[in-house]
Design an enzyme around this catalytic site. Sequence first.
Site, PDB file in Angstrom:
ATOM      1  N   ASP A  27      66.197  34.704   9.060  1.00  0.00           N
ATOM      2  CA  ASP A  27      65.981  33.908  10.261  1.00  0.00           C
ATOM      3  C   ASP A  27      67.125  32.911  10.386  1.00  0.00           C
ATOM      4  O   ASP A  27      67.544  32.315   9.381  1.00  0.00           O
ATOM      5  CB  ASP A  27      64.650  33.152  10.213  1.00  0.00           C
ATOM      6  CG  ASP A  27      64.375  32.432  11.534  1.00  0.00           C
ATOM      7  OD1 ASP A  27      63.888  33.084  12.470  1.00  0.00           O
ATOM      8  OD2 ASP A  27      64.671  31.233  11.621  1.00  0.00           O
ATOM      9  N   GLU A  29      68.725  29.566  12.695  1.00  0.00           N
ATOM     10  CA  GLU A  29      68.620  28.543  13.725  1.00  0.00           C
ATOM     11  C   GLU A  29      70.021  28.312  14.274  1.00  0.00           C
ATOM     12  O   GLU A  29      71.002  28.331  13.517  1.00  0.00           O
ATOM     13  CB  GLU A  29      68.040  27.247  13.155  1.00  0.00           C
ATOM     14  CG  GLU A  29      66.650  27.389  12.544  1.00  0.00           C
ATOM     15  CD  GLU A  29      65.618  27.917  13.529  1.00  0.00           C
ATOM     16  OE1 GLU A  29      65.752  27.637  14.743  1.00  0.00           O
ATOM     17  OE2 GLU A  29      64.678  28.612  13.097  1.00  0.00           O
ATOM     18  N   HIS A 171      60.304  26.776  13.353  1.00  0.00           N
ATOM     19  CA  HIS A 171      61.703  26.776  13.787  1.00  0.00           C
ATOM     20  C   HIS A 171      62.633  26.201  12.725  1.00  0.00           C
ATOM     21  O   HIS A 171      63.715  25.714  13.056  1.00  0.00           O
ATOM     22  CB  HIS A 171      61.874  26.013  15.111  1.00  0.00           C
ATOM     23  CG  HIS A 171      61.182  26.675  16.270  1.00  0.00           C
ATOM     24  ND1 HIS A 171      61.610  27.858  16.817  1.00  0.00           N
ATOM     25  CD2 HIS A 171      60.071  26.301  16.960  1.00  0.00           C
ATOM     26  CE1 HIS A 171      60.809  28.183  17.819  1.00  0.00           C
ATOM     27  NE2 HIS A 171      59.865  27.275  17.917  1.00  0.00           N
ATOM     28  N   ASP A 176      60.379  30.132   8.752  1.00  0.00           N
ATOM     29  CA  ASP A 176      60.173  31.264   9.650  1.00  0.00           C
ATOM     30  C   ASP A 176      60.397  32.587   8.928  1.00  0.00           C
ATOM     31  O   ASP A 176      59.712  33.579   9.198  1.00  0.00           O
ATOM     32  CB  ASP A 176      61.112  31.158  10.854  1.00  0.00           C
ATOM     33  CG  ASP A 176      60.690  30.059  11.818  1.00  0.00           C
ATOM     34  OD1 ASP A 176      59.767  29.296  11.472  1.00  0.00           O
ATOM     35  OD2 ASP A 176      61.279  29.957  12.907  1.00  0.00           O
TER      36      ASP A 176
END
Length: 591
Positions: A27, A29, A171, A176
């Site tokens: 994941d 960001e 998030h 995540d």
Amino acid sequence: MPGSTSVQTSFEDLGQPLSEVTFVVVDLETTGGPPAGAGITEVGAVKVRGGQVLGEFQTLVRPDAAIPAFVQVLTGITNRMVASAPGVREVLPSFLEFAGFDRGAVLVAHNAPYDVSFLKAACELSERPWPRPRVVDTVVLARQLVDRDEAPDRKLGTLARLFGTATTPDHRALHDARATVDVLHALLSRVGNRGVHSLEDLSAFAATVVNPARRAKKHLAVGLPSAPGVYQFRDGAGRVLYVGTSVDVQRRVRSYFTASETRPRMTEMVRAATTVVPVVCATPLEARVRELRLIAEHAPPYNRRSKQPEKVSWVKLTAEAWPRLSIVRQVRDDTAAGAQYLGPFRSARTAELAVEALHEVHPLRQCTRRIPRTPTATGPGACVLAEIGRCGAPCLGPARGGQDAASYAEVVDAVRQSLRADASAALTHGQDRLRRLAAQERYEEAAAARDRLEAFLTTAERAQRRAPVAAAPELVAARRAEATPGWPGGGWEVVLIRYGRLAGTCLTPRGADPVPHIDALRATGEVVAPPGPGRPGLLVEETDVLLGWLEQPGVRLVSLEGADASPWACPVRGAGWARSRLRAAPVASPA
């Protein structure tokens, strides 16, 4: 039916069991911008196999651009938090090593195209090849396995609530990723009830459209060896369409006839193919080298890399009376006359940045006209660069106030030193310029200057690391052999390199004295002439593959010829030294 042939499927044909697959759940960001900027702010990953967590990876990442306010609110990641974090170029190597995509690990992500697009952009910025792992998208699986009456949408938070994940997605990348692991396992438990038990089955199930052209050619994989090697797809006329390599040729070729292979050009290639020709190799290293050579020899139309020699660029210090820097597509036979080449660069733009970095440090002429060894007393005046002190105006000659041959030769020698051995001048000038720009809060200009210097140092470092390998008449190295589908391991993997080219390789039996095998390999290895500039694209790429192998942990140098003439070392103040210091002192940027 009369005339039909039935083939009983073996257990090997069932594919790789899901319990044996290493999944790396990823994941990212980001700053919310497009992937091209690779605005990654955090990377989180969890490696799992057989339902067990093997490891986790998490780090904040300093993006090139500021994080918008609404993204800071959404993720909780602020500009201050990432100000001292490493950049994506520093993070990417450790992440790829953790992930092990080049060792067969499968990338898993929720809405995978988004994460993959940023990882590809990061590889491009770092001038690293994208490892092209298999990808499993939990969104795609959820669309087929979760009914609308169970969940209104396929968002990660919705699925996490449905399956009761141990971690609540918020998030933040690692949180995540952990939630996605639980979602993946829940989806895999459902897909098992539909006859999906292997990675190949999972890829076929997840594909929205299974192309019948692939399944119709599945018989081409029958009888192929389950061993390291190279495979060639050929058409009815014997023309090589595509060349690939794998540690298990049979398993890799089978994957082309399932929905796991979704590239349109591969569908077209499989449709045209009539045979698959395998070449069994002693080691995966030999397979990689043979792949490079076959691609260069046949230029298969479906190999993207077959076109790479036409796309790479080189920076050339010309062999003129008054040398200059030029960007060229190939290396010519003029090094004896004084020409010097730096490269290859993967794009012309990167080569341009390197030239700009050198011009900022060394006042070489930048005009393209030919200047006679003795400039004429009449002619055009000095250019703008001479007027601002960026060029000594050798075109004018000493009689008209221009630079003489001796002082210009000193500039040229300084450029040669920067290319070959000493990047201290480029580093000192670059760091001074970055500090001045940062002090004036001209951060965009500082970032551009840093990119120019980085473009030069990155390629120069590779060239300087490559030089001892390419110059060695003979090098023998060995490491403990790892188990592969065609070899149980336990002995030694021995590699013979001559002038940067693989001259031979072998695996010694477990417990046997390796010396007789090494002597036989040296006696029967390929005779390689000292390299010339004839085909630098292939030679450089092969040498880089061998260098990567030599730099692995556990590799031992058995013998080396020619060390007196060409030391087995990188320059003390070379580009690698300069690059490490450039990265150790990042330029300040606004919080």
